[in-house]
Scaffold this motif. Structure first.
Motif, PDB file in Angstrom:
ATOM      1  N   UNK A  60       0.844  -1.205   0.000  1.00  0.00           N
ATOM      2  CA  UNK A  60       0.000   0.000   0.000  1.00  0.00           C
ATOM      3  C   UNK A  60       0.872   1.245   0.000  1.00  0.00           C
ATOM      4  N   UNK A  61       1.953   1.214   0.789  1.00  0.00           N
ATOM      5  CA  UNK A  61       2.862   2.364   0.832  1.00  0.00           C
ATOM      6  C   UNK A  61       3.494   2.584  -0.539  1.00  0.00           C
ATOM      7  N   UNK A  62       3.935   1.486  -1.164  1.00  0.00           N
ATOM      8  CA  UNK A  62       4.568   1.619  -2.477  1.00  0.00           C
ATOM      9  C   UNK A  62       3.587   2.184  -3.497  1.00  0.00           C
ATOM     10  N   UNK A  63       2.312   1.744  -3.423  1.00  0.00           N
ATOM     11  CA  UNK A  63       1.298   2.279  -4.340  1.00  0.00           C
ATOM     12  C   UNK A  63       1.093   3.765  -4.113  1.00  0.00           C
ATOM     13  N   UNK A  64       1.102   4.146  -2.840  1.00  0.00           N
ATOM     14  CA  UNK A  64       0.921   5.556  -2.501  1.00  0.00           C
ATOM     15  C   UNK A  64       2.072   6.383  -3.079  1.00  0.00           C
ATOM     16  N   UNK A  65       3.293   5.898  -2.904  1.00  0.00           N
ATOM     17  CA  UNK A  65       4.459   6.632  -3.415  1.00  0.00           C
ATOM     18  C   UNK A  65       4.495   6.576  -4.939  1.00  0.00           C
ATOM     19  N   UNK A  66       3.999   5.471  -5.506  1.00  0.00           N
ATOM     20  CA  UNK A  66       4.018   5.313  -6.953  1.00  0.00           C
ATOM     21  C   UNK A  66       5.237   4.578  -7.464  1.00  0.00           C
TER      22      UNK A  66
END
Lengths: 309, 213
Positions: free
Chosen positions: A265-271
């Protein structure tokens, strides 16, 4: 070095070489999709197991240096990817500084300091340091990001070091080393078991907007396989009876899954897809340690609850 | 040819330093030139740019690598000038002294003729952190003297955070490097410079970075 620890490491290496051979021969006789990708991943596993073996085999003081260095790399990955303000450029230095200190508490087994240093002292210090720059715009976001980074990459992962230092009076023949082996093996085993059962039987997506490839079948398959593995290896590495083995196995499976999808989820948020490219085929250090950021503290306090620290 | 041992030692030390305290994510490392003559052009935000770029080359090729750097800045004291000219083997560049009798780029051209790999910062000087400033004409002149030499564009992101211009405190951050396809000199100098600028812009947008404010 307890002979059981030695044998466990040998067993891990045998499992590794057998899977390596299996992948190689499977590909020779029936072409596998994504073979190159799997091959690169497997090769990286060689180095990962090598580093892990070093942590287990080395003197505890050296092992703690290695673990602290892994925390440092994980924090560096995190802080490089997250959005941060220009005025906060130097603030991560304080967070970096907390890494050797936190691992030092583990090395001298000062339990009280170890558990409060980051959530209490660094919590206040970093916030105060950030206030000094007097930049209020985006303050909460910036401070929240930094705290989250410290909690996952330093506080959580440092439990691996403390686990290693647990005194032998914790009534296990293999001491803290046995617990560390048990935790790390089961966490990584859970990742792989989830991946394999998901690939084989996966139909119903579990969290499609976070990890489209993760399925209910993979999740449950991982839980069952990991709990079974826990029951199997607990008598060798831990003082657990079968109930505690069952409980700790399912705890590791659940927390491992939660840690994995949280980093996703964090990686998706950062992109981004991967935290860095340090480990070919796996991504960054955090991509491999994501499950451990949740399982390490969960398992550590599980052990402490039953056996004291 | 004599082997410059200090350059090897320097490269080993900086490679370890870059690995531990910076960490580099390189896209398309295979496009980094393996043999000279070649020019690597990069954006310039930090003193670390040069050592990070040098760390991309294998030790067996490091003797070929010659960064082009400002004479004014690096030759100002004895230690710095020993380090840069003897160890790193920079090619000192005298800015703003071009005349009919003096071509500031002649040393660079000579090095290319000896099959060296140049590291060249076409922005001239270190710019504002994480921003590309206008490319200077130097690279056009250099390319026009050696039109057949491949020019590999490299975009560096992150070092402007690690150690920006005017800052003394080093903070470890990963850096991202995007290597582009080699380009060649074009007769239309304007078009060539625009092309290069455009290439840098494209490489810069590849990473989807947050603005750093």
């Amino acid at each position: 070095m307890h002979p059981t620890i030695e044998n466990s490491l040998i067993a891990i290496w045998i499992i590794f070489f057998l899977s390596y051979a299996l992948i190689f021969f499977l590909h020779k006789f029936a072409k596998i999709k994504n073979y190159d990708d799997i091959f690169v991943r497997t090769k990286s596993w060689f180095f990962l197991i090598l580093i892990f073996s070093a942590i287990i085999f080395a003197k505890k003081s050296l092992a703690i240096y290695i673990l602290a260095f892994i925390s440092f790399l994980a924090f560096k990955e995190f802080i490089s990817l997250v959005p941060n303000r220009k005025s906060d450029r130097r603030i991560p230095l304080w967070a970096y500084l907390s890494i050797p200190i936190q691992y030092y508490w583990a090395s001298i087994t000062w339990y009280g300091m170890f558990i409060v240093f980051i959530p209490v002292y660094m919590f206040a210090l970093i916030a105060f340091r950030m206030v000094i720059t007097q930049q209020t715009e985006g303050f909460l976001r910036a401070i929240g990001i930094l705290h989250w980074g410290l909690m996952t990459t330093v506080f959580s992962l440092s439990h691996l070091a403390y686990l290693l230092m647990l005194p032998d009076r914790v009534s296990s023949p293999t001491g803290g080393t046995g617990f560390l082996l048990y935790l790390v093996f089961l966490t990584q085993f859970n990742d792989i078991a989830q991946y394999i059962t998901g690939k084989t039987f996966g139909k119903r997506p579990i969290l499609p907007r976070i990890s489209p490839k993760k399925t209910w079948e993979g999740f449950l398959g991982g839980c069952i396989a990991t709990t079974a593995a826990a029951l199997l290896i607990a008598p060798f590495l831990t003082p657990f009876d079968w109930q505690k083995a069952l409980l700790s196995g399912s705890l590791i499976a659940l927390a491992g899954f939660a840690g994995d999808v949280t980093l996703s989820a964090i990686k998706r948020d950062i992109g981004v897809k991967d935290m860095s490219s340090m480990i070919p085929g796996h991504g960054g250090v955090m991509d491999r340690m994501d499950s451990l950021t949740f399982t390490a503290p969960q398992f550590f306090y599980f052990v402490c609850y039953f056996y004291g620290y | 040819m004599a082997i410059n041992a200090s350059k090897y030692i320097f490269s080993i030390v900086t490679k370890i330093f870059v690995f531990v305290f910076i960490g580099v994510n390189v896209r398309r490392k295979n496009l980094i030139p393996n043999n000279g003559p070649a020019i690597v052009v990069a954006n310039h935000n930090s003193h670390l740019d040069t050592i990070v770029l040098m760390s991309l080359f294998s030790l067996s090729k490091i003797h070929l690598v010659r960064p082009v750097a400002s004479a004014e800045y690096f030759l100002k004291n004895r230690f710095l000038s020993w380090l840069t000219t003897r160890v790193i083997e920079i090619i000192p560049l005298e800015h703003g002294k071009a005349s009919k009798d003096f071509n500031p780029l002649s040393a660079a051209v000579d090095a290319l003729q000896q099959n060296k790999i140049l590291i060249f910062f076409p922005e001239g000087t270190r710019g504002e952190p994480e921003k590309i400033v206008r490319l200077q004409k130097g690279i056009v002149h250099l390319a026009s003297y050696c039109p057949k030499v491949p020019i590999t564009p490299v975009f560096i992101h992150g070092l402007g955070k690690t150690l920006p211009k005017g800052e003394r405190v080093f903070v470890p951050f990963f850096c991202d490097i995007f290597v582009g396809d080699p380009m060649f000199f074009e007769e239309d100098k304007h078009a060539f410079l625009n092309n290069l600028t455009e290439t840098f812009k494209n490489l810069a947008t590849e990473g989807h970075f947050h603005d750093w404010e």
